[in-house]
Design a protein around this motif. Structure first.
Motif, PDB file in Angstrom:
ATOM      1  N   ALA A 145       1.853 -15.880  13.569  1.00  0.00           N
ATOM      2  CA  ALA A 145       3.593 -16.078  13.340  1.00  0.00           C
ATOM      3  C   ALA A 145       3.852 -15.340  12.691  1.00  0.00           C
ATOM      4  CB  ALA A 145       3.872 -16.973  13.765  1.00  0.00           C
ATOM      5  N   ILE A 146       3.055 -15.067  10.921  1.00  0.00           N
ATOM      6  CA  ILE A 146       3.720 -14.611   9.814  1.00  0.00           C
ATOM      7  C   ILE A 146       2.789 -13.356   9.633  1.00  0.00           C
ATOM      8  CG2 ILE A 146       3.697 -15.387   7.337  1.00  0.00           C
ATOM      9  CD1 ILE A 146       3.940 -18.054   8.320  1.00  0.00           C
ATOM     10  N   PRO A 147       3.445 -11.937   9.417  1.00  0.00           N
ATOM     11  CA  PRO A 147       2.308 -11.013   8.893  1.00  0.00           C
ATOM     12  C   PRO A 147       2.051 -11.276   7.794  1.00  0.00           C
ATOM     13  CG  PRO A 147       4.735 -11.024   8.307  1.00  0.00           C
ATOM     14  CD  PRO A 147       4.980 -11.824   8.753  1.00  0.00           C
ATOM     15  N   SER A 148       1.434 -10.621   7.892  1.00  0.00           N
ATOM     16  CA  SER A 148      -0.267 -10.898   6.889  1.00  0.00           C
ATOM     17  C   SER A 148       0.189 -10.185   5.309  1.00  0.00           C
ATOM     18  CB  SER A 148      -1.343 -10.505   6.514  1.00  0.00           C
ATOM     19  OG  SER A 148      -2.368 -11.390   7.421  1.00  0.00           O
ATOM     20  N   ALA A 149       0.136 -10.476   4.285  1.00  0.00           N
ATOM     21  CA  ALA A 149       0.384  -9.628   2.920  1.00  0.00           C
ATOM     22  C   ALA A 149      -0.399  -8.183   2.611  1.00  0.00           C
ATOM     23  CB  ALA A 149       0.604 -10.780   1.343  1.00  0.00           C
ATOM     24  N   PRO A 150       0.858  -7.829   2.233  1.00  0.00           N
ATOM     25  CA  PRO A 150      -0.546  -6.302   2.255  1.00  0.00           C
ATOM     26  C   PRO A 150      -0.762  -5.971   0.694  1.00  0.00           C
ATOM     27  CG  PRO A 150       1.668  -6.319   1.410  1.00  0.00           C
ATOM     28  CD  PRO A 150       1.804  -7.429   2.419  1.00  0.00           C
ATOM     29  N   HIS A 151      -2.041  -5.821   1.290  1.00  0.00           N
ATOM     30  CA  HIS A 151      -2.757  -5.189  -0.336  1.00  0.00           C
ATOM     31  C   HIS A 151      -3.346  -3.472  -0.420  1.00  0.00           C
ATOM     32  CE1 HIS A 151      -4.315  -8.684   1.553  1.00  0.00           C
ATOM     33  NE2 HIS A 151      -5.738  -8.737   0.016  1.00  0.00           N
ATOM     34  N   ALA A 152      -2.996  -2.840  -1.639  1.00  0.00           N
ATOM     35  CA  ALA A 152      -2.739  -2.086  -2.466  1.00  0.00           C
ATOM     36  C   ALA A 152      -4.488  -1.229  -2.457  1.00  0.00           C
ATOM     37  CB  ALA A 152      -2.873  -1.805  -3.876  1.00  0.00           C
ATOM     38  N   PRO A 153      -4.873   0.204  -2.390  1.00  0.00           N
ATOM     39  CA  PRO A 153      -6.173   0.330  -2.181  1.00  0.00           C
ATOM     40  C   PRO A 153      -7.208  -0.065  -2.694  1.00  0.00           C
ATOM     41  CG  PRO A 153      -4.247   2.372  -2.907  1.00  0.00           C
ATOM     42  CD  PRO A 153      -3.722   0.646  -2.923  1.00  0.00           C
ATOM     43  N   TRP A 179       0.160   9.603 -18.366  1.00  0.00           N
ATOM     44  CA  TRP A 179       0.537   8.350 -17.604  1.00  0.00           C
ATOM     45  C   TRP A 179       0.125   8.907 -16.772  1.00  0.00           C
ATOM     46  CZ3 TRP A 179       3.742   9.200 -13.102  1.00  0.00           C
ATOM     47  CH2 TRP A 179       3.406   8.070 -12.203  1.00  0.00           C
ATOM     48  N   ARG A 180      -0.848   8.036 -15.338  1.00  0.00           N
ATOM     49  CA  ARG A 180      -1.560   7.967 -14.275  1.00  0.00           C
ATOM     50  C   ARG A 180      -1.264   7.072 -13.385  1.00  0.00           C
ATOM     51  NH1 ARG A 180      -7.017   9.696 -14.644  1.00  0.00           N
ATOM     52  NH2 ARG A 180      -8.078   8.930 -12.637  1.00  0.00           N
ATOM     53  N   THR A 181      -1.232   7.694 -12.263  1.00  0.00           N
ATOM     54  CA  THR A 181      -0.670   6.699 -11.069  1.00  0.00           C
ATOM     55  C   THR A 181      -1.635   5.358 -10.751  1.00  0.00           C
ATOM     56  OG1 THR A 181      -1.398   7.578  -9.214  1.00  0.00           O
ATOM     57  CG2 THR A 181       0.219   8.829 -10.147  1.00  0.00           C
ATOM     58  N   ASP A 182      -1.726   4.810  -9.938  1.00  0.00           N
ATOM     59  CA  ASP A 182      -2.948   4.198  -9.541  1.00  0.00           C
ATOM     60  C   ASP A 182      -3.133   4.554  -8.704  1.00  0.00           C
ATOM     61  OD1 ASP A 182      -1.344   2.021 -10.967  1.00  0.00           O
ATOM     62  OD2 ASP A 182      -0.780   0.576  -9.306  1.00  0.00           O
ATOM     63  N   GLU A 183      -4.507   4.315  -8.196  1.00  0.00           N
ATOM     64  CA  GLU A 183      -5.915   4.697  -7.180  1.00  0.00           C
ATOM     65  C   GLU A 183      -5.066   4.122  -6.145  1.00  0.00           C
ATOM     66  OE1 GLU A 183      -9.183   4.621  -8.993  1.00  0.00           O
ATOM     67  OE2 GLU A 183      -9.080   5.737 -10.880  1.00  0.00           O
ATOM     68  N   TYR A 184      -4.805   5.393  -5.415  1.00  0.00           N
ATOM     69  CA  TYR A 184      -5.045   5.234  -3.763  1.00  0.00           C
ATOM     70  C   TYR A 184      -5.566   5.494  -2.949  1.00  0.00           C
ATOM     71  CZ  TYR A 184      -0.140   4.027  -5.727  1.00  0.00           C
ATOM     72  OH  TYR A 184       0.908   3.352  -6.579  1.00  0.00           O
ATOM     73  N   ARG A 185      -5.932   4.713  -1.880  1.00  0.00           N
ATOM     74  CA  ARG A 185      -7.157   5.781  -1.018  1.00  0.00           C
ATOM     75  C   ARG A 185      -6.235   5.939   0.470  1.00  0.00           C
ATOM     76  NH1 ARG A 185     -12.450   4.128  -1.915  1.00  0.00           N
ATOM     77  NH2 ARG A 185     -12.462   2.171  -3.420  1.00  0.00           N
ATOM     78  N   GLN A 186      -5.120   5.877   0.187  1.00  0.00           N
ATOM     79  CA  GLN A 186      -4.413   6.521   1.612  1.00  0.00           C
ATOM     80  C   GLN A 186      -3.229   7.098   0.644  1.00  0.00           C
ATOM     81  OE1 GLN A 186      -2.590   2.695   3.407  1.00  0.00           O
ATOM     82  NE2 GLN A 186      -3.495   3.929   5.301  1.00  0.00           N
ATOM     83  N   GLN A 187      -2.751   8.535   0.914  1.00  0.00           N
ATOM     84  CA  GLN A 187      -2.156   9.901   0.679  1.00  0.00           C
ATOM     85  C   GLN A 187      -0.630   9.421   0.466  1.00  0.00           C
ATOM     86  OE1 GLN A 187      -1.532  12.091  -2.148  1.00  0.00           O
ATOM     87  NE2 GLN A 187      -2.284  12.612  -0.907  1.00  0.00           N
TER      88      GLN A 187
END
Length: 517
Positions: free
Chosen positions: A209-217, A407-415
């Motif tokens: 009933a409760i959605p899971s917390a999202p995770h970063a790449p 300055w550098r963004t975080d590294e993402y596995r999804q575009q």
């Protein structure tokens, strides 16, 4: 463990515990231990109780062993007395209040907790941060007292908790898992705080009933502040640091949680006080003579502004006079007697002109330069309307004029925009500026950016205006404005990241803003 054990006795109206407890309503299932959480009626004492029913096949040795361990830990908790934990009234096992025909391995009987279900509490919207902090604080106090007694409470499942009528969280269905540790209790406090702030569960084994917390790449939990911008940074960081294992800065004890909550409460109190002090209405002196707000500071401030304006006018006038005298001197020493005024070069036009100071080639003869002189913002901050920005401490590096800082963004596995629509840098000028182009030094080919302007420092994305766009194709890219671009706040908004192996990331070394000619 079979379907008959689940669907047979475990239904409203059924009686368990040697005919003593009639099931009224189910409040959840902790699937990690196949523990079914029920409200029931004690037929002997005529009162409602909370039952944790351990469902399983008695022939399953492993399940029976786990159930025995849970029952032993629950029996130890019966000695614990705290308002944050429902009192354990009885513990039943096979041969002691339970028959093998019931399909149960054990029952933990606790006093019934009036109030509301925690899942229902966050179903519509997250809890206000201040209230969430107070709720978690009371729960942390219960954990701290239990741990001092060497007890594990086992509150790492949201359906085991209930909100009492006086607004306190309470462990309503005691029954620690057989392998639960003190650390699990502490992580549970962080999980509950995350749930209250976001409406999402960040630990394993949560209810459907409760959605899971999202995770970063990178695998880390997305901070609550990224999902709910109104969450204070201190509470957002507390939740993540309590839940996550490893690394530096982690929170491992309930006493540390209480200390951070106290700090958050102090910060909230100071913020409210500052807001009150900065309010327009005039205030009289307190009984001890302290004056919070009077007209005098307002007058002094106005006088200082007038004085600063007068000094500025004098300086500008003096500079103008000196510049005029300098141009007269230059005109006097020129070889051509016809030369006059501020014009310096009176020779015939040459096929080529001197290069631009910024290193760009000058425009062909007869054409005007693309833009005027550079204008520099006063500050720059990471802009992310959906939550926290990437590497905010490094944002200032794009304005220092040095190519070796960045300055550098975080590294993402999804575009982008799969994970989020984008991220950017918001540049704040002292006053509105008109731009003709923006130069970006970045070695992240494939990155696409938009240039957007806004009229306030923290605009919603819908409040920004698109004035230019382009792709970063090399070490230096100049993006010309599509039309008149004016604003006090200018955002470099990244809509597509560069690619580095299997990761998506963009690095920006320097940004230069060219004013309109």
């Amino acid at each position: 463990m079979g379907a008959r054990a689940r669907s047979g006795p475990l239904a409203p109206g059924a009686v368990v515990g040697d005919g003593r407890y009639r099931l009224l309503a189910q409040f959840g299932i902790d699937e990690r231990a196949d523990a079914h959480l029920w409200r029931a009626r004690d037929g002997q004492l005529r009162r409602d109780v909370a039952l944790t029913l351990l469902v399983g096949d008695p022939a399953d040795a492993e399940a029976a062993r786990s159930a025995r361990r849970t029952l032993e830990r629950a029996a130890h908790a019966a000695k614990f007395n705290h308002d944050g934990v429902a009192r354990v009234l009885d513990v039943l096992n096979l041969g002691n209040g339970i028959t093998s025909s019931e399909g149960l391995l054990g029952i933990v009987v606790a006093e019934w907790t009036k109030g509301s279900d925690l899942v229902d509490l966050v179903a519509d919207k997250p809890v206000e941060p201040g209230a969430a902090a107070r709720m978690v604080g009371a729960l942390a106090q219960a954990v701290e007292q239990a741990h001092q007694s060497g007890l594990v409470l086992g509150l790492d499942h949201p359906q085991r908790l209930r909100l009492t009528p006086d607004g306190a969280l309470r462990l309503a269905f005691p029954g620690p898992l057989p392998d639960a540790t003190l650390r699990d209790d502490v992580k549970a406090i962080g999980g509950v705080l995350y749930l209250l702030l976001t409406g999402r569960w960040a630990l394993p084994g949560g209810p459907p009933a409760i959605p899971s917390a999202p995770h970063a790449p990178n695998g880390r939990i997305v901070p609550p502040r990224s999902l709910q911008p109104r969450v204070p940074q201190t509470l957002s960081s507390l939740a993540v640091r309590t839940i996550e294992d490893g690394g530096h800065g982690g929170i491992r004890t309930s006493s540390a949680i209480l200390a951070v909550l106290a700090q958050a409460a102090d910060e909230d109190e100071r913020t409210q006080l500052i807001n009150q002090v900065g309010a327009p209405p005039e205030e009289e002196a307190d009984a001890d003579g302290a004056i919070w707000t009077t007209k005098k500071p307002v007058k002094d401030s106005a006088r200082r502004r007038k004085l600063a304006l007068g000094v500025t006018v004098l300086v500008v006038t003096a500079v103008g006079i000196l510049a005029w005298l300098g141009m007269l001197a230059i005109s006097f020493f020129q070889e051509s007697p016809e030369a006059g005024g501020p014009t310096v070069n009176v020779a015939e036009p040459t096929p080529t002109a001197a290069p631009d100071p910024g290193g760009n080639p000058a425009p062909p003869p007869g054409e005007q330069p693309a833009g005027g002189p550079p204008v520099k913002p006063g500050t720059v901050n990471v802009y992310n309307p959906s939550g926290e920005g990437d590497a905010p401490a490094r944002a200032k590096n794009v304005l220092d004029g040095k190519r070796d800082t960045f300055w550098r963004t975080d590294e993402y596995r999804q575009q982008f925009p799969d994970l989020k629509p984008g991220v950017g840098l918001l540049n704040s000028f002292d006053q509105p500026v008109k731009l003709s182009a923006v130069k970006i030094a970045a070695d992240s080919p494939g990155t696409t950016v938009e240039i957007r302007t806004a009229d306030k420092k923290n605009p919603k994305f819908a409040e920004t205006r698109l004035v230019g766009a382009g792709e970063l194709t090399g070490p230096d890219t100049e993006i010309k404005m599509q039309g008149p671009a004016e604003g006090r706040y200018v955002i470099i908004w990244i809509t597509k990241l560069g690619t580095d192996g299997d990761k998506h990331v963009t690095q920006i070394n320097d940004i230069e803003f060219l004013s309109a000619a």
